[in-house]
Write a protein that holds these residues in place. Structure first.
Motif, PDB file in Angstrom:
ATOM      1  N   CYS A  90     -11.710 -26.137  -8.571  1.00 33.69           N
ATOM      2  CA  CYS A  90     -12.405 -25.232  -9.503  1.00 33.69           C
ATOM      3  C   CYS A  90     -13.345 -24.303  -8.747  1.00 33.69           C
ATOM      4  CB  CYS A  90     -13.219 -26.026 -10.519  1.00 33.69           C
ATOM      5  SG  CYS A  90     -12.242 -27.213 -11.422  1.00 33.69           S
ATOM      6  N   GLY A  91     -13.532 -24.563  -7.462  1.00 32.58           N
ATOM      7  CA  GLY A  91     -14.490 -23.795  -6.672  1.00 32.58           C
ATOM      8  C   GLY A  91     -13.838 -22.761  -5.784  1.00 32.58           C
ATOM      9  N   ASP A  92     -12.544 -22.484  -6.019  1.00 35.47           N
ATOM     10  CA  ASP A  92     -11.842 -21.500  -5.186  1.00 35.47           C
ATOM     11  C   ASP A  92     -12.533 -20.144  -5.217  1.00 35.47           C
ATOM     12  OD1 ASP A  92      -9.997 -23.419  -4.508  1.00 35.47           O
ATOM     13  OD2 ASP A  92      -8.551 -22.821  -6.052  1.00 35.47           O
ATOM     14  N   ASP A  93     -13.158 -19.848  -6.347  1.00 34.44           N
ATOM     15  CA  ASP A  93     -13.807 -18.559  -6.554  1.00 34.44           C
ATOM     16  C   ASP A  93     -15.302 -18.625  -6.226  1.00 34.44           C
ATOM     17  OD1 ASP A  93     -13.271 -15.990  -7.225  1.00 34.44           O
ATOM     18  OD2 ASP A  93     -13.740 -16.228  -9.357  1.00 34.44           O
ATOM     19  N   LEU A  94     -15.759 -19.744  -5.664  1.00 33.43           N
ATOM     20  CA  LEU A  94     -17.196 -19.957  -5.434  1.00 33.43           C
ATOM     21  C   LEU A  94     -17.722 -18.966  -4.409  1.00 33.43           C
ATOM     22  CD1 LEU A  94     -19.304 -21.891  -6.538  1.00 33.43           C
ATOM     23  CD2 LEU A  94     -18.827 -23.407  -4.635  1.00 33.43           C
ATOM     24  N   SER A  95     -18.818 -18.303  -4.763  1.00 31.99           N
ATOM     25  CA  SER A  95     -19.414 -17.301  -3.878  1.00 31.99           C
ATOM     26  C   SER A  95     -20.922 -17.258  -4.112  1.00 31.99           C
ATOM     27  CB  SER A  95     -18.807 -15.937  -4.196  1.00 31.99           C
ATOM     28  OG  SER A  95     -19.665 -14.900  -3.788  1.00 31.99           O
ATOM     29  N   PRO A  96     -21.698 -17.024  -3.041  1.00 30.65           N
ATOM     30  CA  PRO A  96     -23.154 -16.935  -3.204  1.00 30.65           C
ATOM     31  C   PRO A  96     -23.596 -15.781  -4.114  1.00 30.65           C
ATOM     32  CG  PRO A  96     -22.572 -17.145  -0.889  1.00 30.65           C
ATOM     33  CD  PRO A  96     -21.290 -16.928  -1.641  1.00 30.65           C
ATOM     34  N   VAL A  97     -22.726 -14.797  -4.330  1.00 31.25           N
ATOM     35  CA  VAL A  97     -23.130 -13.641  -5.127  1.00 31.25           C
ATOM     36  C   VAL A  97     -22.408 -13.541  -6.471  1.00 31.25           C
ATOM     37  CG1 VAL A  97     -23.931 -12.275  -3.166  1.00 31.25           C
ATOM     38  CG2 VAL A  97     -21.535 -12.152  -3.845  1.00 31.25           C
ATOM     39  N   LYS A  98     -21.746 -14.610  -6.881  1.00 30.37           N
ATOM     40  CA  LYS A  98     -21.090 -14.644  -8.202  1.00 30.37           C
ATOM     41  C   LYS A  98     -21.666 -15.801  -8.991  1.00 30.37           C
ATOM     42  CE  LYS A  98     -16.424 -13.199  -6.847  1.00 30.37           C
ATOM     43  NZ  LYS A  98     -15.166 -13.873  -6.550  1.00 30.37           N
ATOM     44  N   PRO A  99     -21.672 -15.668 -10.333  1.00 31.62           N
ATOM     45  CA  PRO A  99     -22.124 -16.823 -11.129  1.00 31.62           C
ATOM     46  C   PRO A  99     -21.232 -18.042 -10.878  1.00 31.62           C
ATOM     47  CG  PRO A  99     -21.905 -14.837 -12.488  1.00 31.62           C
ATOM     48  CD  PRO A  99     -21.323 -14.519 -11.135  1.00 31.62           C
ATOM     49  N   ILE A 100     -21.771 -19.227 -11.105  1.00 33.82           N
ATOM     50  CA  ILE A 100     -21.025 -20.484 -10.952  1.00 33.82           C
ATOM     51  C   ILE A 100     -19.845 -20.491 -11.923  1.00 33.82           C
ATOM     52  CG2 ILE A 100     -21.216 -22.997 -11.324  1.00 33.82           C
ATOM     53  CD1 ILE A 100     -22.994 -22.507  -9.082  1.00 33.82           C
ATOM     54  N   PRO A 101     -18.655 -20.923 -11.463  1.00 31.86           N
ATOM     55  CA  PRO A 101     -17.534 -21.029 -12.411  1.00 31.86           C
ATOM     56  C   PRO A 101     -17.854 -22.056 -13.507  1.00 31.86           C
ATOM     57  CG  PRO A 101     -16.957 -21.978 -10.263  1.00 31.86           C
ATOM     58  CD  PRO A 101     -18.313 -21.368 -10.125  1.00 31.86           C
ATOM     59  N   SER A 102     -17.159 -21.965 -14.619  1.00 32.99           N
ATOM     60  CA  SER A 102     -17.424 -22.925 -15.694  1.00 32.99           C
ATOM     61  C   SER A 102     -16.123 -23.602 -16.102  1.00 32.99           C
ATOM     62  CB  SER A 102     -18.053 -22.206 -16.889  1.00 32.99           C
ATOM     63  OG  SER A 102     -17.176 -21.204 -17.348  1.00 32.99           O
ATOM     64  N   GLY A 103     -16.246 -24.616 -16.931  1.00 34.84           N
ATOM     65  CA  GLY A 103     -15.071 -25.296 -17.459  1.00 34.84           C
ATOM     66  C   GLY A 103     -14.904 -26.689 -16.898  1.00 34.84           C
ATOM     67  N   GLU A 104     -13.753 -27.251 -17.135  1.00 41.20           N
ATOM     68  CA  GLU A 104     -13.393 -28.597 -16.679  1.00 41.20           C
ATOM     69  C   GLU A 104     -13.562 -28.677 -15.157  1.00 41.20           C
ATOM     70  OE1 GLU A 104     -12.000 -32.431 -17.497  1.00 41.20           O
ATOM     71  OE2 GLU A 104     -12.251 -30.834 -18.971  1.00 41.20           O
ATOM     72  N   GLY A 105     -14.163 -29.762 -14.675  1.00 38.26           N
ATOM     73  CA  GLY A 105     -14.314 -29.919 -13.229  1.00 38.26           C
ATOM     74  C   GLY A 105     -15.609 -29.335 -12.690  1.00 38.26           C
ATOM     75  N   VAL A 106     -16.441 -28.796 -13.575  1.00 40.12           N
ATOM     76  CA  VAL A 106     -17.730 -28.239 -13.169  1.00 40.12           C
ATOM     77  C   VAL A 106     -18.810 -28.856 -14.053  1.00 40.12           C
ATOM     78  CG1 VAL A 106     -19.111 -26.134 -12.910  1.00 40.12           C
ATOM     79  CG2 VAL A 106     -16.641 -26.043 -12.547  1.00 40.12           C
ATOM     80  N   LYS A 107     -19.824 -29.456 -13.422  1.00 42.02           N
ATOM     81  CA  LYS A 107     -20.929 -30.065 -14.179  1.00 42.02           C
ATOM     82  C   LYS A 107     -22.251 -29.515 -13.653  1.00 42.02           C
ATOM     83  CE  LYS A 107     -19.522 -33.847 -16.749  1.00 42.02           C
ATOM     84  NZ  LYS A 107     -18.707 -33.186 -17.724  1.00 42.02           N
ATOM     85  N   ALA A 108     -23.168 -29.218 -14.582  1.00 42.41           N
ATOM     86  CA  ALA A 108     -24.507 -28.723 -14.209  1.00 42.41           C
ATOM     87  C   ALA A 108     -25.547 -29.753 -14.607  1.00 42.41           C
ATOM     88  CB  ALA A 108     -24.778 -27.397 -14.905  1.00 42.41           C
ATOM     89  N   PHE A 109     -26.551 -29.909 -13.757  1.00 38.58           N
ATOM     90  CA  PHE A 109     -27.641 -30.848 -14.017  1.00 38.58           C
ATOM     91  C   PHE A 109     -28.962 -30.122 -13.810  1.00 38.58           C
ATOM     92  CE2 PHE A 109     -23.990 -33.153 -12.497  1.00 38.58           C
ATOM     93  CZ  PHE A 109     -23.864 -34.190 -13.419  1.00 38.58           C
ATOM     94  N   SER A 110     -29.882 -30.317 -14.752  1.00 35.44           N
ATOM     95  CA  SER A 110     -31.224 -29.767 -14.564  1.00 35.44           C
ATOM     96  C   SER A 110     -32.234 -30.807 -15.033  1.00 35.44           C
ATOM     97  CB  SER A 110     -31.390 -28.444 -15.307  1.00 35.44           C
ATOM     98  OG  SER A 110     -31.133 -28.619 -16.677  1.00 35.44           O
TER      99      SER A 110
END
Length: 172
Positions: free
Chosen positions: A135-155
């Motif tokens: 899910c992180g193939d598109d991961l870049s320091p200057v793009k928003p975090i990808p979303s969807g299945e396989g991505v979890k955010a914690f705050s």
């Protein structure tokens, strides 16, 4: 969240984070422990920092409080800090404390060092992201975090902070 006691002590008095043109490390640093990953799957770990609201703040010395001072400055381009050990196996991530102590905050909107760009006198919330490698193939320091299945955010609510160029609150 590791070091939660320190974060809570700061949170009670109003956490302030110094930002500079050259970039300044966070104190306290974000450090987390992760569990529940597939030990054989590869993951990226990343962090972004998002505005808490659309307000600008000022510190009122006689009452030792942060007060709303108007609307927020226009948003800065989103920046993502990809942990330098990424990608790594779930097993690797789960057996260590994941530290974001190399991440730096700046108020330089033209920064080309990969620092997280923030406005001074605004409130922010750090978020830690666990991203399955596919899910992180598109991961870049200057793009928003990808979303969807396989991505979890914690705050963590106790990690909210106000950005400053010099500490305002004497207790901090």
């Amino acid at each position: 969240l590791q070091g939660a006691e320190l974060w809570k002590r700061f949170h009670e008095i109003g956490t302030e984070m110094i930002i500079t043109k050259a970039g300044r490390r966070m104190f306290p640093a974000m450090r987390v422990k992760i569990s529940g990953l597939d030990p054989h799957q590869q993951y990226y770990i990343a962090m972004d920092i998002v505005p808490v609201d659309n307000k600008r703040y000022r510190y009122v010395y006689h009452s030792s409080k942060w007060m709303v001072a108007g609307n927020a400055d226009s948003p800065v381009p989103p920046r993502v800090y990809i942990h330098p050990d990424s990608p790594a196996s779930g097993e690797t991530w789960m057996r260590q404390v994941i530290s974001f102590d190399k991440l730096k905050l700046t108020n330089n909107e033209l920064d080309d060092q990969g620092h997280i760009i923030l406005h001074s006198m605004h409130k922010y919330q750090p978020r830690v992201h666990v991203i399955r490698k596919d899910c992180g193939d598109d991961l870049s320091p200057v793009k928003p975090i990808p979303s969807g299945e396989g991505v979890k955010a914690f705050s963590f609510p106790e990690t909210v902070f106000t950005t400053v160029t010099a500490y305002q609150n004497q207790q901090v």
